[in-house]
Design a protein around this motif. Sequence first.
Motif, PDB file in Angstrom:
ATOM      1  N   GLN A  50      35.506 -12.177  40.253  1.00  0.00           N
ATOM      2  CA  GLN A  50      35.474 -13.333  39.357  1.00  0.00           C
ATOM      3  C   GLN A  50      36.803 -14.078  39.377  1.00  0.00           C
ATOM      4  O   GLN A  50      36.833 -15.296  39.297  1.00  0.00           O
ATOM      5  CB  GLN A  50      35.127 -12.881  37.934  1.00  0.00           C
ATOM      6  N   LEU A  70      33.516 -11.479  26.587  1.00  0.00           N
ATOM      7  CA  LEU A  70      32.493 -11.166  25.594  1.00  0.00           C
ATOM      8  C   LEU A  70      33.113 -10.967  24.211  1.00  0.00           C
ATOM      9  O   LEU A  70      34.317 -10.732  24.065  1.00  0.00           O
ATOM     10  CB  LEU A  70      31.722  -9.912  26.008  1.00  0.00           C
ATOM     11  N   ALA A 113      35.845  -7.926  30.240  1.00  0.00           N
ATOM     12  CA  ALA A 113      34.543  -8.289  29.671  1.00  0.00           C
ATOM     13  C   ALA A 113      34.163  -9.718  30.047  1.00  0.00           C
ATOM     14  O   ALA A 113      33.641 -10.465  29.242  1.00  0.00           O
ATOM     15  CB  ALA A 113      34.557  -8.119  28.158  1.00  0.00           C
ATOM     16  N   GLY A 114      34.440 -10.089  31.315  1.00  0.00           N
ATOM     17  CA  GLY A 114      34.082 -11.437  31.769  1.00  0.00           C
ATOM     18  C   GLY A 114      32.625 -11.548  32.181  1.00  0.00           C
ATOM     19  O   GLY A 114      32.144 -12.617  32.516  1.00  0.00           O
ATOM     20  N   ILE A 115      31.919 -10.417  32.181  1.00  0.00           N
ATOM     21  CA  ILE A 115      30.499 -10.424  32.561  1.00  0.00           C
ATOM     22  C   ILE A 115      29.737  -9.495  31.627  1.00  0.00           C
ATOM     23  O   ILE A 115      30.298  -8.530  31.134  1.00  0.00           O
ATOM     24  CB  ILE A 115      30.301 -10.004  34.024  1.00  0.00           C
ATOM     25  N   ARG A 120      36.493 -16.777  27.498  1.00  0.00           N
ATOM     26  CA  ARG A 120      35.889 -16.466  28.799  1.00  0.00           C
ATOM     27  C   ARG A 120      35.494 -14.995  28.906  1.00  0.00           C
ATOM     28  O   ARG A 120      35.234 -14.489  29.992  1.00  0.00           O
ATOM     29  CB  ARG A 120      36.845 -16.830  29.928  1.00  0.00           C
TER      30      ARG A 120
END
Lengths: 251, 278
Positions: free
Chosen positions: A47, A212, A249-251, A210
């Motif tokens: 990412q 969660l 926690a970007g996804i 950006r």
Amino acid sequence: MIDRRRLLIQGLAAVGLGVLAGCDALSGDARVVRLLERAEQASRRAQRFLSSRTAMAKEFTAADLSSIFPANGTVNPVNPAYKALAERGFADWALKVGGLVERPRSFSLADLRRLPARTQITRHDCVEGWSAIGQWMGPQLSTVLGVVRPLPRARYVVFFCADADEAGATYYESLDLEEAVHPQTILAYEMNGGPLPIPHGAPLRLRVERQLGYKMAKYLMRIELRDSLTLIEGGRGGYWEDQGYEWYAGI
Amino acid sequence: MTDAEPAPERLYRHTVPVRLAHWINVACLSILVMSGLQIFNAHPALYWGERSDPDRTLLSIEAVGSDDATPVGLTTVFGRTFDTTGVLGVSTDSAGRIHSRGFPSWVTLPGPQWLAMGRRWHFFAAWIFVVNGTLFATYSLAGRHLWRDLLPSWRELRGLGKSVVDHLRFRHPTGDAAGRYNGPQKLAYLGVIFGLGPLIVWTGLAMSPRMDAAFPWLSDVWGGRQSARTVHFTACVLFIGYVAVHVVMVAATGLWNNLRSMVSGWYRLPPPDPGGTR
């Protein structure tokens, strides 16, 4: 022939059952968990490679605000020290900022309100799957860091909170410096145009648009710059991370 | 094997990359679906748009307590509510304990409610699924698999209606024709490889806040993050439907022969049927 056929079908069935049922047992095996956790590093690297450091999260308009914004995790800390602060409207509250910085200091709410503020209407994505849109206002974390001046050794910004879970574990969170100085990373004292409500982390919460929701620590009491996360609490960089959730926690 | 009938013709049907990709996919998809349902259970409702407004669900699964303290599982789809106790909303685990949860423990990974571990499994399998799928698609495009085996001919496209009817009557090609994929089969495979697969990865990425910041169109195309989540779930259901039909067809056209060809590569052509369909 028949034996080979039976063997193959039994073999496939065993593999299938092994994958499906065995995964439960594997979830408790530390080596397997470490292997699975490699995906987090792959996601983080990919990412960061694919997207710019300063890519901005979508911002919305007042018309997009959620009429009900769910509050998750702690919604009213029972900590007596916190309760005392809340009763006085957080007039005695101050955010301590220290660790690996040149000039450690405390910020009262009035101090924070004197700093240039950013207002943003963003979508809050919970790890559970829901999304809500809210308006947040407060100084950029980079502004606060500019005042205390992190030392070159500092790699992480660690946030300590007023709340603890039933077992007594204190909430905390951490960011690397890249995410910490992102323009939308703010310390919010206002939500939807009013003072930050207690269920949402009064008097101050972190916004990291950006990542969660669980990264956005509520009930902030203290910020420390550190060169490592391993010696803090469970050593994985946050309360939820210590429970097995991803630090990235970007996804 | 002492029968007097002539030895059937054998055909090297599936190359090593195809077989390898197939079985890696079987494992990945199983893990992805089951860990996906575990993640879904953390918030068992679907919406359209950017937000998850509680009063505007497309689908929701809930457990409602009743007077005798035994909860009832209710599933609401487009405003119509169904009692799904035992499967959705309320179900029992392998030890016979009753749980209030979206999908039952026998289809989720891990079995008990454990979101953090479900996410670990999901993203680990997702990476392998994406790498495997990319390698397979590249192999198909660069090699002959796509052009020789997967793209339907005009004749097959024109005969699609008849072929579908034949499938529904379980009348399948024999002889040489059985050595090739048929029209509906080719379209199903193409649709999954170049349609459903990319779609489920896309909508998965569209739910990532970082990806959504860098590439807002990922979710904007669907009308928002919650729409993307709903499409992701729908694509998962379509994948399950595809696998169900695929497995039924595999069983109906010679389970052992098909399984062996996907393991060793070798397929035994069914002898031509005198009154055959081709």
